[in-house]
Design a protein around this motif. Structure first.
Motif, PDB file in Angstrom:
ATOM      1  N   ILE A 102       0.838  -1.198   0.000  1.00  0.00           N
ATOM      2  CA  ILE A 102       0.000   0.000   0.000  1.00  0.00           C
ATOM      3  C   ILE A 102       0.877   1.254   0.000  1.00  0.00           C
ATOM      4  CG2 ILE A 102      -1.661   1.325   1.362  1.00  0.00           C
ATOM      5  CD1 ILE A 102      -2.862  -1.362   2.221  1.00  0.00           C
ATOM      6  N   LYS A 103       1.991   1.196   0.708  1.00  0.00           N
ATOM      7  CA  LYS A 103       2.900   2.347   0.767  1.00  0.00           C
ATOM      8  C   LYS A 103       3.499   2.637  -0.608  1.00  0.00           C
ATOM      9  CE  LYS A 103       6.430   4.336   3.669  1.00  0.00           C
ATOM     10  NZ  LYS A 103       7.194   4.187   4.893  1.00  0.00           N
ATOM     11  N   LYS A 104       3.746   1.580  -1.404  1.00  0.00           N
ATOM     12  CA  LYS A 104       4.264   1.777  -2.756  1.00  0.00           C
ATOM     13  C   LYS A 104       3.256   2.517  -3.637  1.00  0.00           C
ATOM     14  CE  LYS A 104       7.288  -2.230  -2.770  1.00  0.00           C
ATOM     15  NZ  LYS A 104       7.502  -3.585  -3.312  1.00  0.00           N
ATOM     16  N   LEU A 105       1.969   2.403  -3.312  1.00  0.00           N
ATOM     17  CA  LEU A 105       0.929   3.100  -4.074  1.00  0.00           C
ATOM     18  C   LEU A 105       0.746   4.544  -3.611  1.00  0.00           C
ATOM     19  CD1 LEU A 105      -1.763   0.280  -4.234  1.00  0.00           C
ATOM     20  CD2 LEU A 105      -0.156   0.957  -6.010  1.00  0.00           C
ATOM     21  N   GLY A 106       1.456   4.943  -2.558  1.00  0.00           N
ATOM     22  CA  GLY A 106       1.408   6.331  -2.129  1.00  0.00           C
ATOM     23  C   GLY A 106       0.534   6.614  -0.929  1.00  0.00           C
ATOM     24  N   VAL A 107       0.051   5.585  -0.248  1.00  0.00           N
ATOM     25  CA  VAL A 107      -0.773   5.777   0.939  1.00  0.00           C
ATOM     26  C   VAL A 107      -0.054   5.103   2.109  1.00  0.00           C
ATOM     27  CG1 VAL A 107      -3.006   5.349   2.015  1.00  0.00           C
ATOM     28  CG2 VAL A 107      -2.883   5.755  -0.436  1.00  0.00           C
ATOM     29  N   ASP A 108       0.257   5.882   3.143  1.00  0.00           N
ATOM     30  CA  ASP A 108       0.993   5.350   4.285  1.00  0.00           C
ATOM     31  C   ASP A 108       0.013   4.926   5.375  1.00  0.00           C
ATOM     32  OD1 ASP A 108       3.196   4.595   5.758  1.00  0.00           O
ATOM     33  OD2 ASP A 108       3.502   6.580   6.616  1.00  0.00           O
ATOM     34  N   ILE A 109       0.013   3.617   5.693  1.00  0.00           N
ATOM     35  CA  ILE A 109      -0.890   3.069   6.692  1.00  0.00           C
ATOM     36  C   ILE A 109      -0.077   2.218   7.655  1.00  0.00           C
ATOM     37  CG2 ILE A 109      -2.840   1.527   7.091  1.00  0.00           C
ATOM     38  CD1 ILE A 109      -3.851   2.302   4.353  1.00  0.00           C
ATOM     39  N   ASP A 110      -0.348   2.364   8.937  1.00  0.00           N
ATOM     40  CA  ASP A 110       0.324   1.547   9.940  1.00  0.00           C
ATOM     41  C   ASP A 110      -0.206   0.121   9.850  1.00  0.00           C
ATOM     42  OD1 ASP A 110       1.901   0.790  12.068  1.00  0.00           O
ATOM     43  OD2 ASP A 110       0.513   1.565  13.593  1.00  0.00           O
ATOM     44  N   ARG A 111       0.683  -0.845   9.963  1.00  0.00           N
ATOM     45  CA  ARG A 111       0.286  -2.249   9.823  1.00  0.00           C
ATOM     46  C   ARG A 111      -0.678  -2.694  10.919  1.00  0.00           C
ATOM     47  NH1 ARG A 111       3.071  -6.132  12.897  1.00  0.00           N
ATOM     48  NH2 ARG A 111       4.652  -5.217  14.231  1.00  0.00           N
ATOM     49  N   LYS A 112      -0.699  -1.985  12.038  1.00  0.00           N
ATOM     50  CA  LYS A 112      -1.607  -2.333  13.131  1.00  0.00           C
ATOM     51  C   LYS A 112      -3.056  -2.020  12.777  1.00  0.00           C
ATOM     52  CE  LYS A 112       1.959  -1.545  16.523  1.00  0.00           C
ATOM     53  NZ  LYS A 112       2.498  -0.608  17.504  1.00  0.00           N
ATOM     54  N   ASN A 113      -3.265  -1.173  11.775  1.00  0.00           N
ATOM     55  CA  ASN A 113      -4.612  -0.815  11.342  1.00  0.00           C
ATOM     56  C   ASN A 113      -5.120  -1.715  10.226  1.00  0.00           C
ATOM     57  OD1 ASN A 113      -4.643   1.284  13.182  1.00  0.00           O
ATOM     58  ND2 ASN A 113      -3.825   2.745  11.721  1.00  0.00           N
ATOM     59  N   ILE A 114      -4.355  -2.753   9.882  1.00  0.00           N
ATOM     60  CA  ILE A 114      -4.734  -3.686   8.825  1.00  0.00           C
ATOM     61  C   ILE A 114      -5.021  -5.037   9.455  1.00  0.00           C
ATOM     62  CG2 ILE A 114      -3.970  -4.844   6.715  1.00  0.00           C
ATOM     63  CD1 ILE A 114      -2.054  -2.494   6.266  1.00  0.00           C
ATOM     64  N   SER A 115      -6.128  -5.640   9.067  1.00  0.00           N
ATOM     65  CA  SER A 115      -6.411  -7.002   9.498  1.00  0.00           C
ATOM     66  C   SER A 115      -6.793  -7.824   8.272  1.00  0.00           C
ATOM     67  CB  SER A 115      -7.521  -7.040  10.547  1.00  0.00           C
ATOM     68  OG  SER A 115      -8.730  -6.586   9.994  1.00  0.00           O
ATOM     69  N   ILE A 116      -6.120  -8.952   8.119  1.00  0.00           N
ATOM     70  CA  ILE A 116      -6.373  -9.837   6.989  1.00  0.00           C
ATOM     71  C   ILE A 116      -7.474 -10.802   7.397  1.00  0.00           C
ATOM     72  CG2 ILE A 116      -5.379 -11.577   5.470  1.00  0.00           C
ATOM     73  CD1 ILE A 116      -2.676 -10.177   5.833  1.00  0.00           C
ATOM     74  N   ASN A 117      -8.481 -10.908   6.544  1.00  0.00           N
ATOM     75  CA  ASN A 117      -9.661 -11.693   6.892  1.00  0.00           C
ATOM     76  C   ASN A 117      -9.416 -13.202   6.891  1.00  0.00           C
ATOM     77  OD1 ASN A 117     -10.844  -9.184   6.949  1.00  0.00           O
ATOM     78  ND2 ASN A 117     -11.840  -9.396   4.977  1.00  0.00           N
ATOM     79  N   GLN A 118      -8.480 -13.693   6.074  1.00  0.00           N
ATOM     80  CA  GLN A 118      -8.250 -15.133   5.963  1.00  0.00           C
ATOM     81  C   GLN A 118      -6.842 -15.504   6.429  1.00  0.00           C
ATOM     82  OE1 GLN A 118      -8.879 -13.257   3.130  1.00  0.00           O
ATOM     83  NE2 GLN A 118     -10.937 -13.801   2.481  1.00  0.00           N
ATOM     84  N   GLU A 119      -6.418 -15.040   7.581  1.00  0.00           N
ATOM     85  CA  GLU A 119      -5.059 -15.351   8.041  1.00  0.00           C
ATOM     86  C   GLU A 119      -4.970 -16.803   8.430  1.00  0.00           C
ATOM     87  OE1 GLU A 119      -2.252 -12.840  10.163  1.00  0.00           O
ATOM     88  OE2 GLU A 119      -3.931 -11.478  10.407  1.00  0.00           O
ATOM     89  N   PRO A 120      -3.874 -17.466   8.308  1.00  0.00           N
ATOM     90  CA  PRO A 120      -2.664 -17.064   7.610  1.00  0.00           C
ATOM     91  C   PRO A 120      -2.767 -17.361   6.115  1.00  0.00           C
ATOM     92  CG  PRO A 120      -2.280 -19.166   8.646  1.00  0.00           C
ATOM     93  CD  PRO A 120      -3.692 -18.733   9.015  1.00  0.00           C
TER      94      PRO A 120
END
Length: 148
Positions: A102-120
């Motif tokens: 996401i950071k490569k696309l120009g939007v900086d987001i902290d990884r703590k604010n991301i949750s993957i629905n189908q982990e792992p």
């Protein structure tokens, strides 16, 4: 027991909120850890004043969060990973790799604010992640894991 949160506490509330918790949880965990303060009359007055001052700043933050969410909806995320013969990934894809993509696309987001629905995630394919830009702006983003 009423307390005022100093920082975000998952499943309880966000920073600056007045919440009611059981006395033991507040007295033995939240207050000693520095996550909350006791909601006295003077602390409540300070909280109200801070919320009034923060109200117009909050609108700008929400608009920025909505624009970042709109940017990600239009783009496609691809995360590269080393893959074995049967399409299995060596290791797994987690929130760190999603945040970097996401950071490569120009939007900086902290990884703590991301949750993957189908982990792992241990194989190539398409997946979804829920991103919390702001407490009022939560967006689901689709991404694809591809082999390198």
């Amino acid at each position: 027991m009423d307390i005022i949160l100093k920082e975000n506490v998952e499943n309880l509330g966000d920073a600056g909120e007045l919440v009611t918790v059981k006395p033991g949880y507040g007295r033995n965990y939240l207050i000693p850890q520095g996550k909350a303060i006791l909601a006295t009359a003077s602390a409540k007055k300070m909280l109200e004043e801070n919320q009034r001052q923060r109200a117009h700043k909050e609108e700008k933050i929400i608009e920025e969060a909505k624009s970042n969410a709109a940017k990600l909806n239009d783009m496609s995320l691809k995360i590269g990973a080393k893959v074995g013969d049967q399409g299995k990934i060596f290791g797994s894809v987690n929130t760190i790799q999603v945040a970097e993509a996401i950071k490569k696309l120009g939007v900086d987001i902290d990884r703590k604010n991301i949750s993957i629905n189908q982990e792992p995630i241990k194989s190539v394919g398409e997946y979804e992640a829920t991103i919390k830009f702001h407490k009022d702006v939560v967006e689901t983003v689709k991404f694809e894991v591809v082999g390198e």
